[in-house]
Structures are given as structure tokens and as C-alpha cells.
Design a protein around this motif. Structure first.
Motif, PDB file in Angstrom:
ATOM      1  N   LEU A  84       0.854  -1.180   0.000  1.00  0.00           N
ATOM      2  CA  LEU A  84       0.000   0.000   0.000  1.00  0.00           C
ATOM      3  C   LEU A  84       0.890   1.230   0.000  1.00  0.00           C
ATOM      4  N   GLY A  85       0.553   2.215  -0.847  1.00  0.00           N
ATOM      5  CA  GLY A  85       1.349   3.433  -0.830  1.00  0.00           C
ATOM      6  C   GLY A  85       0.954   4.391  -1.929  1.00  0.00           C
ATOM      7  N   LEU A  86       1.601   5.552  -1.923  1.00  0.00           N
ATOM      8  CA  LEU A  86       1.448   6.549  -2.971  1.00  0.00           C
ATOM      9  C   LEU A  86       2.315   6.128  -4.149  1.00  0.00           C
ATOM     10  N   ALA A  87       1.697   5.857  -5.278  1.00  0.00           N
ATOM     11  CA  ALA A  87       2.431   5.276  -6.395  1.00  0.00           C
ATOM     12  C   ALA A  87       3.438   6.254  -6.983  1.00  0.00           C
ATOM     13  N   TYR A  88       3.029   7.442  -7.230  1.00  0.00           N
ATOM     14  CA  TYR A  88       3.892   8.461  -7.807  1.00  0.00           C
ATOM     15  C   TYR A  88       3.171   9.796  -7.678  1.00  0.00           C
ATOM     16  N   VAL A  89       3.867  10.867  -7.994  1.00  0.00           N
ATOM     17  CA  VAL A  89       3.250  12.188  -8.074  1.00  0.00           C
ATOM     18  C   VAL A  89       3.282  12.604  -9.536  1.00  0.00           C
ATOM     19  N   GLU A  90       2.117  12.880 -10.088  1.00  0.00           N
ATOM     20  CA  GLU A  90       2.028  13.281 -11.491  1.00  0.00           C
ATOM     21  C   GLU A  90       1.772  14.783 -11.559  1.00  0.00           C
ATOM     22  N   ILE A  91       2.697  15.507 -12.188  1.00  0.00           N
ATOM     23  CA  ILE A  91       2.567  16.947 -12.370  1.00  0.00           C
ATOM     24  C   ILE A  91       2.167  17.224 -13.815  1.00  0.00           C
ATOM     25  N   GLN A  92       1.149  18.042 -13.973  1.00  0.00           N
ATOM     26  CA  GLN A  92       0.701  18.475 -15.293  1.00  0.00           C
ATOM     27  C   GLN A  92       0.917  19.988 -15.366  1.00  0.00           C
ATOM     28  N   PRO A  93       2.147  20.415 -15.669  1.00  0.00           N
ATOM     29  CA  PRO A  93       2.512  21.823 -15.473  1.00  0.00           C
ATOM     30  C   PRO A  93       1.778  22.796 -16.370  1.00  0.00           C
ATOM     31  N   ALA A  97      -5.275  24.673 -23.919  1.00  0.00           N
ATOM     32  CA  ALA A  97      -6.650  24.216 -24.085  1.00  0.00           C
ATOM     33  C   ALA A  97      -7.355  25.024 -25.176  1.00  0.00           C
ATOM     34  N   TYR A  98      -8.248  24.336 -25.884  1.00  0.00           N
ATOM     35  CA  TYR A  98      -8.964  24.994 -26.982  1.00  0.00           C
ATOM     36  C   TYR A  98     -10.409  24.506 -27.016  1.00  0.00           C
ATOM     37  N   THR A  99     -11.326  25.436 -27.250  1.00  0.00           N
ATOM     38  CA  THR A  99     -12.736  25.119 -27.454  1.00  0.00           C
ATOM     39  C   THR A  99     -13.193  25.816 -28.726  1.00  0.00           C
ATOM     40  N   SER A 100     -13.807  25.075 -29.629  1.00  0.00           N
ATOM     41  CA  SER A 100     -14.251  25.655 -30.895  1.00  0.00           C
ATOM     42  C   SER A 100     -15.379  26.662 -30.650  1.00  0.00           C
ATOM     43  N   PRO A 101     -15.533  27.641 -31.522  1.00  0.00           N
ATOM     44  CA  PRO A 101     -16.593  28.652 -31.330  1.00  0.00           C
ATOM     45  C   PRO A 101     -17.985  28.058 -31.215  1.00  0.00           C
ATOM     46  N   ASP A 102     -18.261  26.946 -31.918  1.00  0.00           N
ATOM     47  CA  ASP A 102     -19.587  26.333 -31.852  1.00  0.00           C
ATOM     48  C   ASP A 102     -19.737  25.362 -30.678  1.00  0.00           C
ATOM     49  N   LYS A 103     -18.674  25.216 -29.844  1.00  0.00           N
ATOM     50  CA  LYS A 103     -18.680  24.358 -28.649  1.00  0.00           C
ATOM     51  C   LYS A 103     -18.817  22.869 -28.970  1.00  0.00           C
ATOM     52  N   LYS A 104     -18.625  22.492 -30.223  1.00  0.00           N
ATOM     53  CA  LYS A 104     -18.732  21.083 -30.579  1.00  0.00           C
ATOM     54  C   LYS A 104     -17.437  20.310 -30.325  1.00  0.00           C
ATOM     55  N   PHE A 105     -16.322  21.029 -30.254  1.00  0.00           N
ATOM     56  CA  PHE A 105     -15.037  20.387 -30.008  1.00  0.00           C
ATOM     57  C   PHE A 105     -14.330  21.094 -28.862  1.00  0.00           C
ATOM     58  N   MET A 106     -13.725  20.295 -27.984  1.00  0.00           N
ATOM     59  CA  MET A 106     -12.936  20.845 -26.887  1.00  0.00           C
ATOM     60  C   MET A 106     -11.788  19.891 -26.596  1.00  0.00           C
ATOM     61  N   GLY A 107     -10.672  20.446 -26.178  1.00  0.00           N
ATOM     62  CA  GLY A 107      -9.540  19.579 -25.877  1.00  0.00           C
ATOM     63  C   GLY A 107      -8.356  20.359 -25.351  1.00  0.00           C
ATOM     64  N   TYR A 108      -7.386  19.620 -24.851  1.00  0.00           N
ATOM     65  CA  TYR A 108      -6.170  20.245 -24.344  1.00  0.00           C
ATOM     66  C   TYR A 108      -5.019  19.252 -24.460  1.00  0.00           C
ATOM     67  N   ALA A 109      -3.788  19.787 -24.463  1.00  0.00           N
ATOM     68  CA  ALA A 109      -2.611  18.948 -24.649  1.00  0.00           C
ATOM     69  C   ALA A 109      -1.441  19.528 -23.864  1.00  0.00           C
ATOM     70  N   GLY A 110      -0.543  18.647 -23.447  1.00  0.00           N
ATOM     71  CA  GLY A 110       0.642  19.062 -22.709  1.00  0.00           C
ATOM     72  C   GLY A 110       1.513  17.860 -22.415  1.00  0.00           C
ATOM     73  N   VAL A 111       2.469  18.030 -21.522  1.00  0.00           N
ATOM     74  CA  VAL A 111       3.383  16.956 -21.130  1.00  0.00           C
ATOM     75  C   VAL A 111       3.204  16.667 -19.647  1.00  0.00           C
ATOM     76  N   ASP A 112       2.746  15.459 -19.317  1.00  0.00           N
ATOM     77  CA  ASP A 112       2.623  15.020 -17.928  1.00  0.00           C
ATOM     78  C   ASP A 112       3.972  14.465 -17.471  1.00  0.00           C
ATOM     79  N   VAL A 113       4.356  14.782 -16.233  1.00  0.00           N
ATOM     80  CA  VAL A 113       5.628  14.313 -15.690  1.00  0.00           C
ATOM     81  C   VAL A 113       5.336  13.481 -14.441  1.00  0.00           C
ATOM     82  N   TYR A 114       5.854  12.236 -14.404  1.00  0.00           N
ATOM     83  CA  TYR A 114       5.637  11.321 -13.293  1.00  0.00           C
ATOM     84  C   TYR A 114       6.907  11.208 -12.455  1.00  0.00           C
ATOM     85  N   PHE A 115       6.763  11.441 -11.140  1.00  0.00           N
ATOM     86  CA  PHE A 115       7.879  11.347 -10.209  1.00  0.00           C
ATOM     87  C   PHE A 115       7.673  10.128  -9.314  1.00  0.00           C
ATOM     88  N   PRO A 116       8.611   9.168  -9.301  1.00  0.00           N
ATOM     89  CA  PRO A 116       8.438   7.943  -8.510  1.00  0.00           C
ATOM     90  C   PRO A 116       8.652   8.195  -7.026  1.00  0.00           C
TER      91      PRO A 116
END
Length: 259
Positions: A84-93, A97-116
Motif C-alpha cells: 500500500l502506498g502513494l504510487a507516484y506524483v504526477e505533475i501536469q505543469p 486548451a482549446y474550445t471551438s466557437p460552436d462548442k462542438k469540439f474541446m480539448g487540451y494537450a501538454g506533457v505530464d511528468v511522473y515522479f516515482p
């Protein structure tokens, strides 16, 4: 709703409770490789994500952190381990993010960093994950969502072992089936994971590369309002290589927090 996100200046709390049960660990041909193998894993991953007031062209800016607590029981012919324990710390610095003007599409992107955390429930190596999360509504009732990324792993210093890089994608198709309950949807979801490069020991490729592969699919339901949202899903694994094979059960929760 993988691409869903807070409004500017707002914060979301998300909780992912999962139970995983596997009675098989496969080899590179998909055959059972470990006699009497059994894994029971319970994970509760807490995520806090915030959207800043900043704007970069058409993109907004988000940040997040994930803290997963894991309880696992693994049984092999060599015995049983319970941890049992804390597996890792995940930082999403930074997410863009983008949302289309008609609100039909939304999303975001970046680099997640995992610290053991250097324990038995942690990977014990750093991981850098370029990831994109997307949701598209081709019709008001139909939702298509996906998260796509690559895991890039650092070397495990204690043994000079380097795990190969992975491609993964989680996906979901949901439909609003009840006109009188517009927040309710039902559908199917799953995932695919495949290893792109070989595992290495002391800089030398393992004889078969130890590449893993797997697929999962199953039903899911969700309900959401402006105050909260939750989802339930089951995913059955198949076509695995060099990894466990079993079933995953998920309860997902989202609660908006006030500024």
C-alpha cells in the motif's frame, strides 16, 4: 468527456476509483507465462486541475496534479506480496486548451511528468508523457472522446534497466439515450497500449525486446450537471502480450470547486 475542462479561473476536483483483477500474465505470444498468477489492485487517484486567466492566441492555459494511492496484492509461485502506498506524483505543469466557437469540439494537450516514490507500488523511474485529450459532439446527443499519448521512460538506476516507450489511447463513444434526462449517457469505451521500443538492460536490448501490448473494451454510463458528474465503466482486457490480462472497474467523479 475527456476533453472537458473548467472555465477560466475555475478549479475541478476529480477522483478516479478503480479495481483491477487479473488471473493471467502473458508472454510475447499471448500465452499464460506465470503459473498461478493473480493480481488484485485498488487505486484511488485524486486530481486537481485549474484553468488560469492567461490566454495565448486561441489557447487557454491549465495546470494539474494527480496523487494515486494504490493497494495491490500480487500472487506468483514465489509467494504473495501485499503493498500500500502513494504510487507516484504526477505533475501536469502546462496544458494548452482549446474550445471551438460552436462548442462542438474541446480539448487540451501538454506533457505530464511522473515522479516515482521508490516503493513497491511505484514505477521507480521518471516518465514524461506528451498527451492530448479531446471531445467532439458530431450531433447534440453523440459524444466521441479520446486521450492519446506516449510514455517516455528514464533509466532505472538501481538495475540499469530501461523500459521501452509506450503509445496509448483511451477512447469512448457515448449517446444521450433519455430525452427527459439530458445529463445521462451510455456507451462503450476502451483502450489500446503498444510498446514502441525495446526494453534494455545495461544498454543492451533484451532478446525479444519484452514489448508489451494490450486492448480493453466494455460498457460505460455517465451522468453530469453543472454541479457534479460521475461515470461507471467496466473494461475487459484481451490480446495482451508481456503484461497482465484481466478486468478493470471504474468509478469516476468530478466536482467543480469555487474560486
Amino acid at each position: 468527456m475527456a476533453g472537458a475542462m473548467p472555465e477560466k479561473g475555475d478549479t475541478w476536483f476529480q477522483d478516479y476509483l478503480a479495481y483491477y483483477n487479473a488471473g493471467k500474465f502473458t508472454d510475447r505470444n499471448g500465452n499464460d507465462a506465470v503459473p498461478d498468477f493473480k493480481a488484485d489492485v485498488v487505486v484511488n487517484a485524486m486530481r486537481v486541475v485549474h484553468k488560469w486567466d492567461a490566454q495565448i492566441g486561441p489557447f487557454e492555459v491549465m495546470s494539474g496534479i494527480v496523487l494515486p494511492v494504490v493497494h495491490q496484492t500480487i500472487r506468483t509461485p514465489l509467494g504473495r506480496d501485499r503493498d500500500l502506498g502513494l504510487a507516484y506524483v504526477e505533475i501536469q505543469p502546462i496544458y494548452l486548451a482549446y474550445t471551438s466557437p460552436d462548442k462542438k469540439f474541446m480539448g487540451y494537450a501538454g506533457v505530464d511528468v511522473y515522479f516515482p516514490n521508490n516503493n513497491k507500488v511505484s514505477y521507480n523511474y521518471h516518465s514524461f508523457n506528451p498527451t492530448a485529450y479531446m471531445t467532439w459532439f458530431p450531433t447534440p446527443k453523440l459524444e466521441l472522446s479520446a486521450a492519446v499519448g506516449v510514455e517516455l521512460h528514464s533509466k532505472l538506476k538501481s538495475s540499469d534497466y530501461t523500459s521501452g516507450n509506450l503509445f496509448y489511447s483511451d477512447w469512448g463513444i457515448n449517446y444521450k439515450v433519455l430525452d427527459k434526462v439530458p445529463g445521462f449517457s451510455a456507451g462503450v469505451g476502451g483502450y489500446v497500449v503498444t510498446q514502441l521500443t525495446d526494453d534494455k538492460l545495461n544498454g543492451v536490448r533484451l532478446p525479444d525486446g519484452n514489448r508489451q501490448r494490450g486492448f480493453g473494451i466494455g460498457p460505460q454510463i455517465a451522468y453530469g450537471t453543472s454541479r457534479a458528474a460521475f461515470g461507471l465503466k467496466w473494461q475487459h482486457e484481451f490480446g495482451t502480450e508481456n503484461r497482465p490480462e484481466g478486468d478493470k472497474f471504474w468509478l469516476q467523479l468530478m466536482i467543480p470547486l469555487k474560486r
